[in-house]
Motif scaffolding. Sequence first.
Motif, mmCIF file in Angstrom:
data_model
loop_
_atom_site.group_PDB
_atom_site.id
_atom_site.type_symbol
_atom_site.label_atom_id
_atom_site.label_comp_id
_atom_site.label_asym_id
_atom_site.label_seq_id
_atom_site.Cartn_x
_atom_site.Cartn_y
_atom_site.Cartn_z
ATOM 1 N N GLY A 172 40.118 -37.151 10.686
ATOM 2 C CA GLY A 172 40.887 -36.146 10.577
ATOM 3 C C GLY A 172 41.359 -35.732 9.257
ATOM 4 N N VAL A 173 40.428 -35.723 7.985
ATOM 5 C CA VAL A 173 40.305 -35.283 6.744
ATOM 6 C C VAL A 173 40.308 -33.879 6.659
ATOM 7 C CG1 VAL A 173 39.875 -35.713 4.396
ATOM 8 C CG2 VAL A 173 40.213 -37.811 6.080
ATOM 9 N N ILE A 174 41.098 -33.205 6.183
ATOM 10 C CA ILE A 174 40.857 -31.714 5.842
ATOM 11 C C ILE A 174 40.914 -31.448 4.348
ATOM 12 C CG2 ILE A 174 41.864 -29.407 6.100
ATOM 13 C CD1 ILE A 174 43.157 -30.453 8.797
ATOM 14 N N GLN A 175 40.076 -30.770 3.785
ATOM 15 C CA GLN A 175 39.714 -30.737 2.460
ATOM 16 C C GLN A 175 40.684 -29.122 2.101
ATOM 17 O OE1 GLN A 175 38.221 -32.981 0.620
ATOM 18 N NE2 GLN A 175 38.626 -32.002 -1.340
ATOM 19 N N ILE A 176 41.470 -29.216 1.238
ATOM 20 C CA ILE A 176 41.998 -28.025 0.651
ATOM 21 C C ILE A 176 41.943 -27.970 -0.997
ATOM 22 C CG2 ILE A 176 43.987 -26.776 0.742
ATOM 23 C CD1 ILE A 176 44.954 -28.172 3.281
ATOM 24 N N GLY A 177 40.908 -27.082 -1.205
ATOM 25 C CA GLY A 177 40.862 -27.291 -2.665
ATOM 26 C C GLY A 177 40.496 -28.464 -3.374
ATOM 27 N N HIS A 178 41.256 -28.771 -4.061
ATOM 28 C CA HIS A 178 40.821 -30.234 -4.881
ATOM 29 C C HIS A 178 41.401 -31.677 -4.016
ATOM 30 C CE1 HIS A 178 38.419 -28.544 -8.181
ATOM 31 N NE2 HIS A 178 39.490 -27.641 -8.265
ATOM 32 N N GLY A 179 42.561 -31.084 -3.309
ATOM 33 C CA GLY A 179 43.037 -32.179 -2.347
ATOM 34 C C GLY A 179 42.668 -32.369 -1.232
ATOM 35 N N LYS A 180 43.232 -33.351 -0.430
ATOM 36 C CA LYS A 180 42.525 -33.226 1.161
ATOM 37 C C LYS A 180 43.907 -33.698 1.854
ATOM 38 C CE LYS A 180 40.739 -37.828 0.033
ATOM 39 N NZ LYS A 180 39.549 -38.784 0.264
ATOM 40 N N VAL A 181 44.105 -33.114 3.131
ATOM 41 C CA VAL A 181 45.095 -33.671 3.935
ATOM 42 C C VAL A 181 44.381 -34.717 5.066
ATOM 43 C CG1 VAL A 181 46.578 -32.899 5.831
ATOM 44 C CG2 VAL A 181 46.098 -31.075 4.013
ATOM 45 N N GLN A 182 45.293 -35.802 5.188
ATOM 46 C CA GLN A 182 44.678 -36.919 5.878
ATOM 47 C C GLN A 182 45.748 -37.138 7.046
ATOM 48 O OE1 GLN A 182 44.899 -40.020 2.609
ATOM 49 N NE2 GLN A 182 42.573 -39.799 2.551
ATOM 50 N N LEU A 183 45.205 -36.377 8.071
ATOM 51 C CA LEU A 183 45.852 -36.594 9.357
ATOM 52 C C LEU A 183 45.872 -37.778 9.951
ATOM 53 C CD1 LEU A 183 45.230 -32.812 10.883
ATOM 54 C CD2 LEU A 183 47.216 -33.574 9.353
ATOM 55 N N GLY A 184 44.671 -38.332 9.794
ATOM 56 C CA GLY A 184 44.486 -39.772 10.372
ATOM 57 C C GLY A 184 45.363 -40.736 9.864
ATOM 58 N N LEU A 185 45.599 -40.717 8.472
ATOM 59 C CA LEU A 185 46.663 -41.710 7.950
ATOM 60 C C LEU A 185 47.946 -41.650 8.478
ATOM 61 C CD1 LEU A 185 46.931 -43.594 5.444
ATOM 62 C CD2 LEU A 185 47.555 -41.586 4.033
ATOM 63 N N VAL A 186 48.388 -40.444 8.711
ATOM 64 C CA VAL A 186 49.656 -40.015 9.305
ATOM 65 C C VAL A 186 49.729 -40.541 10.877
ATOM 66 C CG1 VAL A 186 51.485 -38.399 10.078
ATOM 67 C CG2 VAL A 186 50.231 -38.050 8.024
ATOM 68 N N LEU A 187 48.488 -40.254 11.451
ATOM 69 C CA LEU A 187 48.567 -40.751 12.910
ATOM 70 C C LEU A 187 48.431 -42.312 12.923
ATOM 71 C CD1 LEU A 187 48.012 -39.883 15.898
ATOM 72 C CD2 LEU A 187 45.517 -40.136 15.289
ATOM 73 N N GLY A 188 47.491 -42.935 12.063
ATOM 74 C CA GLY A 188 47.632 -44.260 12.128
ATOM 75 C C GLY A 188 48.724 -44.981 11.732
ATOM 76 N N ALA A 189 49.698 -44.548 10.887
ATOM 77 C CA ALA A 189 50.880 -44.841 10.772
ATOM 78 C C ALA A 189 51.879 -44.872 11.852
ATOM 79 C CB ALA A 189 51.430 -44.305 9.209
ATOM 80 N N VAL A 190 51.895 -43.436 12.366
ATOM 81 C CA VAL A 190 52.917 -43.423 13.369
ATOM 82 C C VAL A 190 52.419 -44.498 14.790
ATOM 83 C CG1 VAL A 190 53.348 -41.890 15.534
ATOM 84 C CG2 VAL A 190 53.400 -41.151 12.946
ATOM 85 N N ILE A 191 50.911 -44.495 14.944
ATOM 86 C CA ILE A 191 50.701 -45.436 16.248
ATOM 87 C C ILE A 191 50.942 -47.013 15.677
ATOM 88 C CG2 ILE A 191 48.664 -46.268 17.094
ATOM 89 C CD1 ILE A 191 47.274 -43.605 16.942
ATOM 90 N N GLN A 192 50.771 -47.327 14.353
ATOM 91 C CA GLN A 192 51.221 -48.544 13.970
ATOM 92 C C GLN A 192 52.695 -48.897 14.243
ATOM 93 O OE1 GLN A 192 49.316 -50.218 10.587
ATOM 94 N NE2 GLN A 192 50.245 -52.076 10.685
ATOM 95 N N PHE A 193 53.531 -47.889 13.793
ATOM 96 C CA PHE A 193 54.985 -48.159 13.859
ATOM 97 C C PHE A 193 55.305 -48.239 15.576
ATOM 98 C CE2 PHE A 193 58.855 -46.148 15.136
ATOM 99 C CZ PHE A 193 59.835 -46.845 14.595
#
Length: 142
Positions: A56-77
Amino acid sequence: MLKGFREFILRGNVIDLAVAVVIGAAFTGVVNAVVNGIFNPLIGAFFQADSLNNLGVIQIGHGKVQLGLVLGAVIQFLIVAVVVYFVFVYPINLAKEHAQKRRETGVVDAEAPVTELDLLTEIRDLLARDQAPAGGKHTPDA
């Protein structure tokens, strides 16, 4: 000034807190080993990914939004919370309830494990019976 510091350091709750921090740090290793060794590989297999961070990595201009990183942290919690509760908190609470019931009623469940107190009570009763006078009946003090 030094006397006050010594009293502060030797106060029971400060030492208890220090022990809790050390035990908590060691306990973190156990919980992380369970999560990283058992649950994370299962989640990776379920999502068919080596890491949720790349999902779930979304490229926005020069940055990127990493939905998978957030999802992984929530699941791990959530996994850590479930492991801590069901592997450690729930069994300890269950044991405390059994001990409290035993103290309140004095009745031991047939399924309850034998404790040191049970064995010591049995030994005390056997010794009292063996030392009782031949003609009289002796009951042990509670």
